[in-house]
Design a protein around this motif. Structure first.
Motif, PDB file in Angstrom:
ATOM      1  N   SER A  78      -4.487  -2.443   1.513  1.00 34.79           N
ATOM      2  CA  SER A  78      -3.309  -3.002   1.791  1.00 34.79           C
ATOM      3  C   SER A  78      -4.075  -4.665   1.281  1.00 34.79           C
ATOM      4  O   SER A  78      -3.700  -5.102   2.970  1.00 34.79           O
ATOM      5  N   TRP A 131      -5.589  -1.266   5.783  1.00 35.55           N
ATOM      6  CA  TRP A 131      -6.478  -1.940   6.663  1.00 35.55           C
ATOM      7  C   TRP A 131      -7.867  -2.791   7.036  1.00 35.55           C
ATOM      8  O   TRP A 131      -8.427  -3.484   7.761  1.00 35.55           O
ATOM      9  N   HIS A 153      -2.200  -7.144   1.586  1.00 34.77           N
ATOM     10  CA  HIS A 153      -1.377  -8.586   2.083  1.00 34.77           C
ATOM     11  C   HIS A 153      -1.682  -8.585   3.739  1.00 34.77           C
ATOM     12  O   HIS A 153      -1.834  -9.574   4.207  1.00 34.77           O
ATOM     13  N   LYS A 154      -2.850  -7.160   4.378  1.00 34.02           N
ATOM     14  CA  LYS A 154      -2.343  -7.625   5.787  1.00 34.02           C
ATOM     15  C   LYS A 154      -3.867  -7.711   6.146  1.00 34.02           C
ATOM     16  O   LYS A 154      -3.167  -9.345   6.961  1.00 34.02           O
ATOM     17  N   ASP A 199      -6.967   6.051   2.971  1.00 37.49           N
ATOM     18  CA  ASP A 199      -6.030   4.515   2.760  1.00 37.49           C
ATOM     19  C   ASP A 199      -6.639   3.843   4.053  1.00 37.49           C
ATOM     20  O   ASP A 199      -7.053   4.012   5.150  1.00 37.49           O
ATOM     21  N   ALA A 204       0.702  -0.848  -0.026  1.00 38.81           N
ATOM     22  CA  ALA A 204      -0.563  -0.357  -0.029  1.00 38.81           C
ATOM     23  C   ALA A 204       0.787   1.516  -0.243  1.00 38.81           C
ATOM     24  O   ALA A 204       0.115   2.072  -0.008  1.00 38.81           O
ATOM     25  N   SER A 205       2.043   1.045   0.205  1.00 40.83           N
ATOM     26  CA  SER A 205       3.217   2.117   0.429  1.00 40.83           C
ATOM     27  C   SER A 205       2.984   3.163  -1.315  1.00 40.83           C
ATOM     28  O   SER A 205       3.495   3.669  -1.733  1.00 40.83           O
TER      29      SER A 205
HETATM   30  C1  LIG Z   1      -2.227   3.430   7.154  1.00 41.16           C
HETATM   31  C2  LIG Z   1      -1.385   2.339   6.404  1.00 41.16           C
HETATM   32  N1  LIG Z   1      -1.523   2.401   5.046  1.00 41.16           N
HETATM   33  C3  LIG Z   1      -0.212   2.337   4.525  1.00 41.16           C
HETATM   34  C4  LIG Z   1       0.653   1.315   4.855  1.00 41.16           C
HETATM   35  C5  LIG Z   1       1.432   0.995   4.060  1.00 41.16           C
HETATM   36  O1  LIG Z   1       1.235  -0.542   4.090  1.00 41.16           O
HETATM   37  P1  LIG Z   1       2.422  -1.518   3.321  1.00 41.16           P
HETATM   38  O2  LIG Z   1       3.140  -1.735   4.508  1.00 41.16           O
HETATM   39  O3  LIG Z   1       1.246  -2.207   2.183  1.00 41.16           O
HETATM   40  O4  LIG Z   1       3.163  -0.563   2.266  1.00 41.16           O
HETATM   41  C6  LIG Z   1       0.434   1.035   5.938  1.00 41.16           C
HETATM   42  C7  LIG Z   1       1.094  -0.235   7.073  1.00 41.16           C
HETATM   43  O5  LIG Z   1       0.891   0.162   7.767  1.00 41.16           O
HETATM   44  C8  LIG Z   1      -0.477   1.686   6.675  1.00 41.16           C
HETATM   45  O6  LIG Z   1      -0.026   1.218   8.032  1.00 41.16           O
END
Ligand SMILES: Cc1ncc(COP(=O)(O)O)c(C=O)c1O
Length: 489
Positions: A227, A202, A229-230, A199, A91-92
């Motif tokens: 995300s 989760w 994978h979470k 965003d 998600a980054s």
């Molecule tokens: C709110 C939120 N956005 C984005 C991310 C980034 O996700 P990823 O680890 O899949 O890159 C996180 C990661 O913990 C997150 O908590």
């Protein structure tokens, strides 16, 4: 949300390819040949190598009619998106794409109005894109040091202060599972003529069971970061970005596509893509497995409530404006009664009991129960019990680590990041302008952004986190935050 369980077009085609008698004189250089890469094959198993293929192969991912594109469209249907992108950098990557996409609309000075407690990847995206930011503060639980969601009132006020905002960005749910009022926030954004980006890193599982909160795409969100994978069941680092069917969809779609190309690897992992495909199908047919996880999480919460020294953090979410729901798969446990910090408890659980929980703060630990997972609640509780301190409980000192308020913004993040900079001792950094984003991790929410004035409470907070067990400050020049990179005067 009930959805048709469509075939896993890409994962099936990949498995069929892996089963063929091929000669792979191409990358990846292991050539799917255990004789060429015996250690890799022994470690991961032959099938991992056979399924690991380079992109742009006919019958897999080449062309608009490929199995991959069918799977991507099946995911869009499952998540009720106009269009979905499969991502292999988390998600980054989705957050960086979001920043790069909205940087293409409006004029250079128009800010993205963002919840201040966004993940660091959004701010990294703003630096890369040269996107100015304005902020709206979430409600904060000062006892547990947790950022929650933003209230409609705070959002309206922030928009009144920045009527020139080009788009708005919020987080729902939070790292602690607190859900914001997305329908109302979307309505407010649309009344102001701007898209709402959510965003929902989760929330990959939201909407796939009647006891879960709704999918933000069904609530008016224009762009949703997920995300997968979470809690969506795919492999680590795989994620999705979803474009809603809202009033801005046509404008945003080509902008997202450009940003996607700019941030994607030209060698996206077939293993991660296949895992996204399988996760989508599992979620669609996953009512029963999600139900089992919810029941397990409920059992853990009940055991926590029955314990004399523990408390369920989400039982008190009603005290906070801005929270309208809660993800039952997040079990946040207040451990102050054990006489130890959450960091100490989490460390002890890992070290002495092989019990791993997702995150700790000074006062709590958070367990995440993924769809289908039914952990041994008795073992978790027995391990928790053994974490109790034999000394007297010092609740006051455990409560004392407050989330610092952000310092004033003196420069734009990008200008500070690319300015002439120097490393200075932390004491000398107070009052100077930070060149870096520094975030207590997890949750990875920057306490300091490039361009913000460094304050004493922020430095003390970060240094305390840095030395706490399991604590880590992302973006710091050194592990203890002895030095900080500042903009040269
Ligand atoms: C709110 C939120 N956005 C984005 C991310 C980034 O996700 P990823 O680890 O899949 O890159 C996180 C990661 O913990 C997150 O908590």
């Amino acid at each position: 949300m009930s959805c048709v369980v469509e075939p896993t077009y890409y994962a099936d085609a990949l498995a069929e390819f892996a089963g063929r008698d091929t000669i792979r004189a191409m990358v990846p250089g292991h050539s799917a040949d255990p004789a060429a890469a015996p250690r890799l094959a022994e470690y991961f198993g032959d099938s991992a190598l056979l399924l690991d293929v380079t992109p742009l192969l006919p019958g897999l991912d080449l062309g608009d009619d490929s199995p991959l594109q069918h799977s991507v469209r099946a995911a869009a249907r499952a998540f009720q998106a106009r269009r979905t992108w499969f991502l292999t950098n988390g998600a980054s990557q989705a957050n960086r794409i979001a920043a790069l996409a909205v940087a293409q609309i409006g004029t250079p000075d128009q800010p993205l109005l963002s919840q201040r407690s966004a993940h660091s990847s959004l701010f990294d995206g703003a630096v890369i894109a040269g996107l100015p930011l304005a902020f709206v503060m979430p409600t904060i639980d000062t006892v547990h040091g947790i950022n929650h969601g933003i209230t409609p009132e705070a959002f309206r006020e922030a928009l009144a202060n920045r009527p020139d905002a080009r788009a708005a960005y919020i987080i729902s749910p939070s790292y602690f599972g607190a859900v914001a009022d997305v329908p109302v926030l979307a309505e407010i954004a649309h009344e102001s003529g701007i898209p709402l980006i959510v965003d929902a890193a989760w929330a990959a599982h939201f909407g796939f069971h009647p006891d879960l909160p709704a999918n933000p795409l069904t609530q008016g969100a224009d762009l949703v970061v997920s995300s997968t994978h979470k809690l969506g069941g795919s492999l680590t680092q795989s994620a999705m970005l979803h474009l809603g069917e809202g009033p801005f969809a046509e404008q945003l779609e080509p902008l997202i596509d450009r940003a996607f190309r700019m941030t994607a690897s030209t060698s996206t992992s077939s293993l991660l893509l296949a895992s996204l495909d399988i996760a989508r199908a599992e979620l669609c047919g996953g009512r029963e497995s999600i139900g089992r996880a919810i029941a397990a999480a409920d059992a853990l919460r009940a055991a926590v409530r029955a314990h004399p020294c523990l408390d369920v953090v989400s039982d008190h979410y009603g005290d906070f404006a801005g929270i309208v729901g809660h993800d039952p798969l997040h079990v946040a446990i207040d451990v102050r009664g054990l006489g130890k910090t959450g960091h100490e408890v989490r460390n002890q659980l890992m070290r002495d009991h092989d019990v791993y929980v997702e995150i700790a703060t000074n006062t709590c630990v958070v367990a995440i129960i993924g769809p289908g997972f039914e952990p041994d609640v008795e073992r978790i509780m027995a391990a928790m019990g053994e974490c109790a301190a034999s000394d007297a409980v010092d609740i006051v000192s455990l409560e004392s680590l407050q989330l610092p308020a952000p310092g004033p913004a003196a420069m734009r993040p990008r200008d500070a990041f690319f300015a002439a900079t120097e490393l200075v001792a932390w004491r000398d950094a107070v009052g100077r302008v930070s060149a870096d984003a520094l975030a207590a991790y997890p949750p990875g929410i920057p306490n300091l952004l490039p361009g913000e004035v460094i304050t004493q409470p922020t430095v003390e907070f970060l240094r305390t986190i840095a030395v706490s067990p399991g604590g880590y400050v992302r973006g710091a020049a050194d592990a203890a935050v002895d030095q900080i990179r500042v903009v040269s005067i």
